[in-house]
Every structure is written in C-alpha cells, then in structure tokens.
Design an enzyme around this catalytic site. Structure first.
Site, PDB file in Angstrom:
ATOM      1  N   SER A   1      -4.061 -12.362  10.225  1.00 28.57           N
ATOM      2  CA  SER A   1      -4.928 -11.506  11.057  1.00 28.57           C
ATOM      3  C   SER A   1      -6.126 -10.877  10.183  1.00 28.57           C
ATOM      4  O   SER A   1      -7.263 -10.772  11.008  1.00 28.57           O
ATOM      5  CB  SER A   1      -4.159 -10.109  11.365  1.00 28.57           C
ATOM      6  OG  SER A   1      -3.112 -10.529  12.108  1.00 28.57           O
TER       7      SER A   1
ATOM      8  N   VAL B   1       2.005 -21.095   8.610  1.00 22.69           N
ATOM      9  CA  VAL B   1       1.069 -21.581   9.497  1.00 22.69           C
ATOM     10  C   VAL B   1      -0.228 -21.876   9.092  1.00 22.69           C
ATOM     11  O   VAL B   1      -0.880 -20.630   8.711  1.00 22.69           O
ATOM     12  CB  VAL B   1       1.155 -21.311  10.909  1.00 22.69           C
ATOM     13  CG1 VAL B   1       0.440 -22.199  11.960  1.00 22.69           C
ATOM     14  CG2 VAL B   1       2.593 -21.214  11.480  1.00 22.69           C
TER      15      VAL B   1
ATOM     16  N   GLY C   1       0.453 -18.256  13.822  1.00 26.90           N
ATOM     17  CA  GLY C   1       1.465 -17.836  12.736  1.00 26.90           C
ATOM     18  C   GLY C   1       2.561 -17.133  13.578  1.00 26.90           C
ATOM     19  O   GLY C   1       3.715 -17.353  13.457  1.00 26.90           O
ATOM     20  N   HIS C   2       2.142 -16.129  14.164  1.00 27.08           N
ATOM     21  CA  HIS C   2       2.925 -15.033  14.769  1.00 27.08           C
ATOM     22  C   HIS C   2       3.749 -15.869  15.883  1.00 27.08           C
ATOM     23  O   HIS C   2       5.061 -15.560  16.239  1.00 27.08           O
ATOM     24  CB  HIS C   2       2.161 -13.885  15.376  1.00 27.08           C
ATOM     25  CG  HIS C   2       1.684 -12.925  14.566  1.00 27.08           C
ATOM     26  ND1 HIS C   2       0.363 -12.898  14.410  1.00 27.08           N
ATOM     27  CD2 HIS C   2       2.120 -12.097  13.720  1.00 27.08           C
ATOM     28  CE1 HIS C   2      -0.201 -11.872  13.371  1.00 27.08           C
ATOM     29  NE2 HIS C   2       0.974 -11.758  13.152  1.00 27.08           N
TER      30      HIS C   2
ATOM     31  N   GLY D   1       0.238  -6.994  15.526  1.00 24.94           N
ATOM     32  CA  GLY D   1      -0.627  -7.482  16.578  1.00 24.94           C
ATOM     33  C   GLY D   1      -1.711  -8.418  16.046  1.00 24.94           C
ATOM     34  O   GLY D   1      -1.370  -8.890  14.598  1.00 24.94           O
TER      35      GLY D   1
END
Ligand code: PAF
Length: 288
Positions: free
Chosen positions: A185, A175, A37-38, A32
């Site tokens: 994160s 990224v 990037g995710h 999460g």
C-alpha cells in the site's frame, strides 16, 4: 455486493450464524488501500473455507509517533468495490476497539526485537494486540497473512502457538509488480523517479539468491551482493539486509569451516531487506 459491517456486535451476529450453519470461516485482516497482493490473500482464504471475512482497519497502535498513521491511504469505497464477492467486510472503528482506559498489550519478547522490530519500537506489540483482538472477535478457523511482512507473519504464527489458539495461520506468497517490486500500500507514496528505482530491492535479492543457488554460503558475500545492487541508486538508505532461519527467524550465524570462516548453514533461509527510498520505507524478502 459484499456486506459491510462496522460494530463488533453486528459482526459477531453474522459469525454466529456461519457457525450455526457449520461453515468454516477464514479471516484476512488488512489496513485497506487494497491491491492485488491483498486480493491474493482473499483468494487463498477462499480455498480453505466456506466464508471469508476481511477486516479493514488502520490500526493506530502499530504506528510510532513519527510514522505515517495520519497520511496512511484510506480508500474504503474503492476497497469495498475490490472486495466484491467477499462474505463480510468488517471496518471497525477505533473508538469501539480501543475504548478509553484500554490498557492491555500482547508482546513478543524475542522474535520481535530485531529487523523491523528494532527500527520500529512498539510496532509489533501494536500488530499482535490488534490481531489477537480480531482473532477473539472473529474466532476464525483460518487466518491468511502475506509473507511480504515476513516477520509479522512469523510473529503471528508464534503467538498462535504460544497462546494455544485454534487457528490455522497461512502465509501467502509475495505478489510482485511486473518489474519485481513487492506490492505494498505504501508504494503509492513513491514519486515516478523513485518508483523506477524501487525495483532494485527485488533485483538485489534475486542476485543474492542466484549466488546462493550456485553454491555460495558466504553470508558477507550474499549480503554485499544484495546491498551493491540496491545502493547503485544513491537515493536508497539501507536499514538492514539480513539472512535468517526461515523457521525461527533467528539471524544465521557464520560458521567456520576449513575452507572459509563465513559459511551459513545449508538450511532454508530467508534474506530480508528494509530500505528507505526518499520518505518511503520499503521492505521485501526472499526465501532461499
Ligand atoms: O499487515 C497489515 O496490514 C497489518 O499489520 C494487520 C495485520 C492488518 C494488523 O493491523
């Protein structure tokens, strides 16, 4: 709006119907606190499959006792909004994944022992165990991992090979923010001042890569070049800067030649960095 599931049984039911419809399933595990990037992993997953399943789970098993498990950002509502269009979001709970008396781990005996593995004992056991568990539950055809966590990516590839899993593991490129900082994160922990300095890791890697491109194979020179750029901010404490073989992740050894005693082999290598900036541990890498 994507479907969000919690229980293993509900997820398995959905996966079963995808299988019945002969659909290829891609899986993107995350903790999460999602960022671009995710989302690039999700995009990559889409290119390879009919259905995309994304998990969101802050895995307690992979945090050491002194690490940031309690304060790790949990932003489920925002994450779900960002994942609009994904087929299934799976946000399992720890009590179901790790019931009382849970007692089995997946351990890598070699590739996990250096770099981040040395600094974070037990971390990769936690990662491999949860990923293996996810693989068994989701049974994906494809799984996508970010190459920012290069050692993690290689360990998962190795696990899939060693344990004969029928999953195609894909590594997606890092990224970066506009100034080069690798998206993470944990970047949100950085103060405004530290954020400005954080890009030095990328700059150090870039400078070393330029030197490599110009022909330098002197390991010490490449490492020192990268280090100099990073520690030009006094706030950094470098944990490691290493050059490893891209395939095996073994540390490249310097070989003697007539000209020099510090040549690294002319094979694809990756330079990896971990450094602390204040309380925040940052990692990055660059393939040469
Ligand atoms: O890279 C991560 O976010 C985590 O290590 C992973 C792969 C989701 C396992 O918890």
């Amino acid at each position: 709006m994507s479907k969000t599931l919690i229980s293993i049984a509900d997820l398995k039911r959905d996966i079963e119907s995808m299988r019945t419809a002969n659909e290829r399933v891609a899986f993107v595990p995350t903790m999460g606190a999602l960022h671009e990037g995710h989302l690039s992993l999700v995009k990559e997953a889409r290119n390879h499959a009919d259905r995309v399943v994304v998990s969101i789970f802050v895995n307690p098993l992979q945090f050491g006792p002194q690490e940031d498990f309690a304060k790790y950002p949990r932003t489920l509502k925002e994450d779900i909004a960002l994942l609009d269009g994904v087929d299934v979001i799976w946000a399992p709970n720890a009590a179901e994944l790790y019931p009382d008396h849970f007692q089995t781990n997946v351990t890598n005996r070699k590739m996990s022992s250096h770099l981040c593995g040395a600094a974070r004992p037990g971390h990769f056991d936690g990662v491999l165990t949860v990923v293996m568990k996810f693989f068994n539950i989701v049974q994906p055809d494809i799984a996508v991992f970010g190459k920012k966590d290069f050692q993690q990516f290689k360990l998962i590839e190795q696990m899939v090979k060693d344990l004969s899993l029928k999953i195609n593991v894909i590594g997606a490129p890092i990224v970066r923010e506009q100034d080069g900082l690798a998206m993470s994160s944990r970047n949100r922990y950085l103060s405004v001042d530290d954020r400005a300095d954080a890009t030095r890791i990328y700059q150090g890697l870039q400078k070393a890569k330029e030197l490599y491109k110009k022909g330098s194979r002197n390991k010490q020179e490449l490492v020192d070049t990268c280090r100099e750029v990073i520690v030009s901010s006094k706030k950094f404490a470098v944990e490691y800067i290493e050059i490893c073989d891209v395939n095996t992740l073994s540390i490249v050894e310097e070989k003697s030649t007539e000209k020099s005693t510090t040549q690294i082999p002319d094979e694809p290598v990756v330079m990896l960095v971990a450094a602390r900036l204040g309380q925040t541990r940052l990692i990055d890498n660059m393939e040469f």
